[in-house]
Design a protein around this motif. Structure first.
Motif, PDB file in Angstrom:
ATOM      1  N   PHE A  68      20.762  15.887 -30.821  1.00 29.68           N
ATOM      2  CA  PHE A  68      19.641  16.547 -31.471  1.00 29.68           C
ATOM      3  C   PHE A  68      18.271  16.357 -30.757  1.00 29.68           C
ATOM      4  O   PHE A  68      17.746  15.372 -30.540  1.00 29.68           O
ATOM      5  CB  PHE A  68      19.485  15.903 -32.749  1.00 29.68           C
ATOM      6  CG  PHE A  68      18.438  16.292 -33.919  1.00 29.68           C
ATOM      7  CD1 PHE A  68      18.351  17.602 -34.262  1.00 29.68           C
ATOM      8  CD2 PHE A  68      17.653  15.237 -34.498  1.00 29.68           C
ATOM      9  CE1 PHE A  68      17.515  18.011 -35.172  1.00 29.68           C
ATOM     10  CE2 PHE A  68      16.451  15.826 -35.267  1.00 29.68           C
ATOM     11  CZ  PHE A  68      16.759  16.995 -35.621  1.00 29.68           C
ATOM     12  N   ASP A  69      17.717  17.543 -30.172  1.00 26.61           N
ATOM     13  CA  ASP A  69      16.360  17.378 -29.445  1.00 26.61           C
ATOM     14  C   ASP A  69      15.284  17.676 -30.196  1.00 26.61           C
ATOM     15  O   ASP A  69      14.345  18.378 -29.986  1.00 26.61           O
ATOM     16  CB  ASP A  69      16.790  18.486 -28.242  1.00 26.61           C
ATOM     17  CG  ASP A  69      17.595  18.250 -27.406  1.00 26.61           C
ATOM     18  OD1 ASP A  69      17.842  16.971 -27.075  1.00 26.61           O
ATOM     19  OD2 ASP A  69      18.303  18.994 -26.783  1.00 26.61           O
ATOM     20  N   LEU A  70      14.972  16.699 -31.302  1.00 27.65           N
ATOM     21  CA  LEU A  70      13.828  16.814 -32.004  1.00 27.65           C
ATOM     22  C   LEU A  70      13.648  15.266 -32.629  1.00 27.65           C
ATOM     23  O   LEU A  70      14.406  14.497 -32.923  1.00 27.65           O
ATOM     24  CB  LEU A  70      13.970  17.790 -33.208  1.00 27.65           C
ATOM     25  CG  LEU A  70      12.604  18.209 -34.088  1.00 27.65           C
ATOM     26  CD1 LEU A  70      11.625  18.642 -33.108  1.00 27.65           C
ATOM     27  CD2 LEU A  70      12.998  18.865 -35.212  1.00 27.65           C
ATOM     28  N   SER A 116      11.636  14.332 -22.600  1.00 22.53           N
ATOM     29  CA  SER A 116      10.449  15.426 -22.511  1.00 22.53           C
ATOM     30  C   SER A 116      10.733  16.318 -23.411  1.00 22.53           C
ATOM     31  O   SER A 116       9.873  17.123 -24.216  1.00 22.53           O
ATOM     32  CB  SER A 116      10.278  15.727 -21.110  1.00 22.53           C
ATOM     33  OG  SER A 116      11.157  16.317 -20.389  1.00 22.53           O
ATOM     34  N   LYS A 117      12.174  17.008 -23.393  1.00 20.46           N
ATOM     35  CA  LYS A 117      12.317  18.036 -24.306  1.00 20.46           C
ATOM     36  C   LYS A 117      12.211  17.753 -25.777  1.00 20.46           C
ATOM     37  O   LYS A 117      11.753  18.683 -26.623  1.00 20.46           O
ATOM     38  CB  LYS A 117      13.897  18.453 -23.982  1.00 20.46           C
ATOM     39  CG  LYS A 117      14.388  19.796 -24.606  1.00 20.46           C
ATOM     40  CD  LYS A 117      15.885  19.961 -24.385  1.00 20.46           C
ATOM     41  CE  LYS A 117      16.263  21.439 -25.049  1.00 20.46           C
ATOM     42  NZ  LYS A 117      17.606  21.811 -24.796  1.00 20.46           N
ATOM     43  N   ILE A 118      12.667  16.421 -26.188  1.00 21.41           N
ATOM     44  CA  ILE A 118      12.286  16.108 -27.453  1.00 21.41           C
ATOM     45  C   ILE A 118      10.569  16.322 -27.780  1.00 21.41           C
ATOM     46  O   ILE A 118      10.514  16.587 -28.832  1.00 21.41           O
ATOM     47  CB  ILE A 118      12.735  14.765 -27.692  1.00 21.41           C
ATOM     48  CG1 ILE A 118      14.316  14.817 -27.521  1.00 21.41           C
ATOM     49  CG2 ILE A 118      12.348  14.172 -29.202  1.00 21.41           C
ATOM     50  CD1 ILE A 118      15.234  13.252 -27.819  1.00 21.41           C
ATOM     51  N   LEU A 119      10.018  15.600 -27.078  1.00 23.77           N
ATOM     52  CA  LEU A 119       8.560  15.767 -27.171  1.00 23.77           C
ATOM     53  C   LEU A 119       8.121  17.192 -27.321  1.00 23.77           C
ATOM     54  O   LEU A 119       7.324  17.373 -28.277  1.00 23.77           O
ATOM     55  CB  LEU A 119       7.847  15.125 -26.123  1.00 23.77           C
ATOM     56  CG  LEU A 119       6.158  15.236 -26.081  1.00 23.77           C
ATOM     57  CD1 LEU A 119       5.631  14.913 -27.127  1.00 23.77           C
ATOM     58  CD2 LEU A 119       5.732  14.621 -24.771  1.00 23.77           C
ATOM     59  N   ASN A 120       8.305  17.927 -26.236  1.00 28.36           N
ATOM     60  CA  ASN A 120       7.755  19.310 -26.614  1.00 28.36           C
ATOM     61  C   ASN A 120       8.488  20.045 -27.842  1.00 28.36           C
ATOM     62  O   ASN A 120       7.837  20.864 -28.284  1.00 28.36           O
ATOM     63  CB  ASN A 120       8.349  20.228 -25.253  1.00 28.36           C
ATOM     64  CG  ASN A 120       7.630  19.681 -24.142  1.00 28.36           C
ATOM     65  OD1 ASN A 120       6.494  19.304 -23.885  1.00 28.36           O
ATOM     66  ND2 ASN A 120       8.292  19.671 -22.850  1.00 28.36           N
ATOM     67  N   ASN A 121       9.443  19.835 -28.103  1.00 31.71           N
ATOM     68  CA  ASN A 121      10.302  20.562 -29.305  1.00 31.71           C
ATOM     69  C   ASN A 121       9.468  20.127 -30.504  1.00 31.71           C
ATOM     70  O   ASN A 121       9.388  20.794 -31.412  1.00 31.71           O
ATOM     71  CB  ASN A 121      11.801  20.010 -29.340  1.00 31.71           C
ATOM     72  CG  ASN A 121      12.312  21.211 -28.464  1.00 31.71           C
ATOM     73  OD1 ASN A 121      12.104  22.104 -28.066  1.00 31.71           O
ATOM     74  ND2 ASN A 121      13.774  20.639 -28.239  1.00 31.71           N
ATOM     75  N   THR A 122       9.178  18.786 -30.442  1.00 36.24           N
ATOM     76  CA  THR A 122       8.517  18.186 -31.576  1.00 36.24           C
ATOM     77  C   THR A 122       7.210  18.746 -31.874  1.00 36.24           C
ATOM     78  O   THR A 122       6.552  19.268 -32.978  1.00 36.24           O
ATOM     79  CB  THR A 122       8.340  16.751 -31.476  1.00 36.24           C
ATOM     80  OG1 THR A 122       9.827  15.990 -31.309  1.00 36.24           O
ATOM     81  CG2 THR A 122       7.694  16.015 -32.757  1.00 36.24           C
TER      82      THR A 122
END
Length: 208
Positions: free
Chosen positions: A125-127, A193-199
């Motif tokens: 889960f990337d969020l 970083s993907k989680i940050l950008n998706n958030t």
């Protein structure tokens, strides 16, 4: 040993292992105190709520016979928002389990198949938000529909029940970015970083 149905929320604190290893003991204690104080507030709201905090994981456990499910969801939403804006970001999943439980003479056992399935889903889960397991959403849609938004095909808790005023939107995104930066996550760090950008995209999307 007995079977026990619960509503469970697993919070996985992002990059917590790394910042614990790299930082000093005093800084780690400050971070833990910050998390613990927020957890105490939640615990004071629902007497029957169990909270376990170990390593990089916080787990809320509430018996499925509760009459306070909606308040439980509201508290998780409030904690999630606080964590994103002022604390240590996490990603989480809310689900229902049928656990094998046992507690006697300082021995506590709490195991469920649903827990392992939820952890597997959470790891993909990337969020930095709270994912609602589809079976729980179907069971509790009357409540959860007030608090959730569909994001990439999944039901996810919003930051708040109301839309965010446009004038405050950039400030909220800046606060989220700062929270991630404080724990060593930026646009280029991996794997978070993907989680940050998706958030940051999620904040915009839920406000449409």
């Amino acid at each position: 040993m007995t079977n026990r149905e619960n509503y469970v929320c697993i919070l996985q604190i992002l990059n917590f292992e790394q910042i614990s290893l790299e930082g000093g003991r005093d800084l780690l204690k400050i971070r833990i105190d910050n998390i613990a104080n927020q957890l105490k507030k939640i615990r004071s709201e629902i007497i029957d709520l169990e909270i376990h905090f170990s390593a990089n994981e916080v787990m809320f456990v509430l018996d499925s016979q509760t009459t306070q499910f909606e308040r439980f969801v509201e508290l998780i939403m409030e904690y999630n928002k606080h964590s994103l804006l002022f604390g240590i970001p996490h990603r989480a999943i809310l689900f229902k389990e049928n656990a094998i439980s046992f507690s006697e003479d300082k021995l506590d056992i709490h195991i469920s198949k649903e827990y392992f399935l939820a952890k597997s889903q959470l790891n993909n889960f990337d969020l930095a938000s709270v994912l609602i397991h589809k079976d729980l959403y179907e069971e509790k849609s009357q409540v959860l529909s007030k608090y959730c938004i569909v994001y990439q095909g999944e039901s996810v808790l919003k930051l708040g029940k109301k839309q965010i005023a446009q004038i405050a939107l950039q400030g909220i995104k800046n606060s989220i970015n700062n929270s991630f930066n404080k724990i060593g996550i930026d646009d280029f760090s991996t794997p978070y970083s993907k989680i940050l950008n998706n958030t940051l995209k999620f904040v915009d999307m839920q406000n449409l």
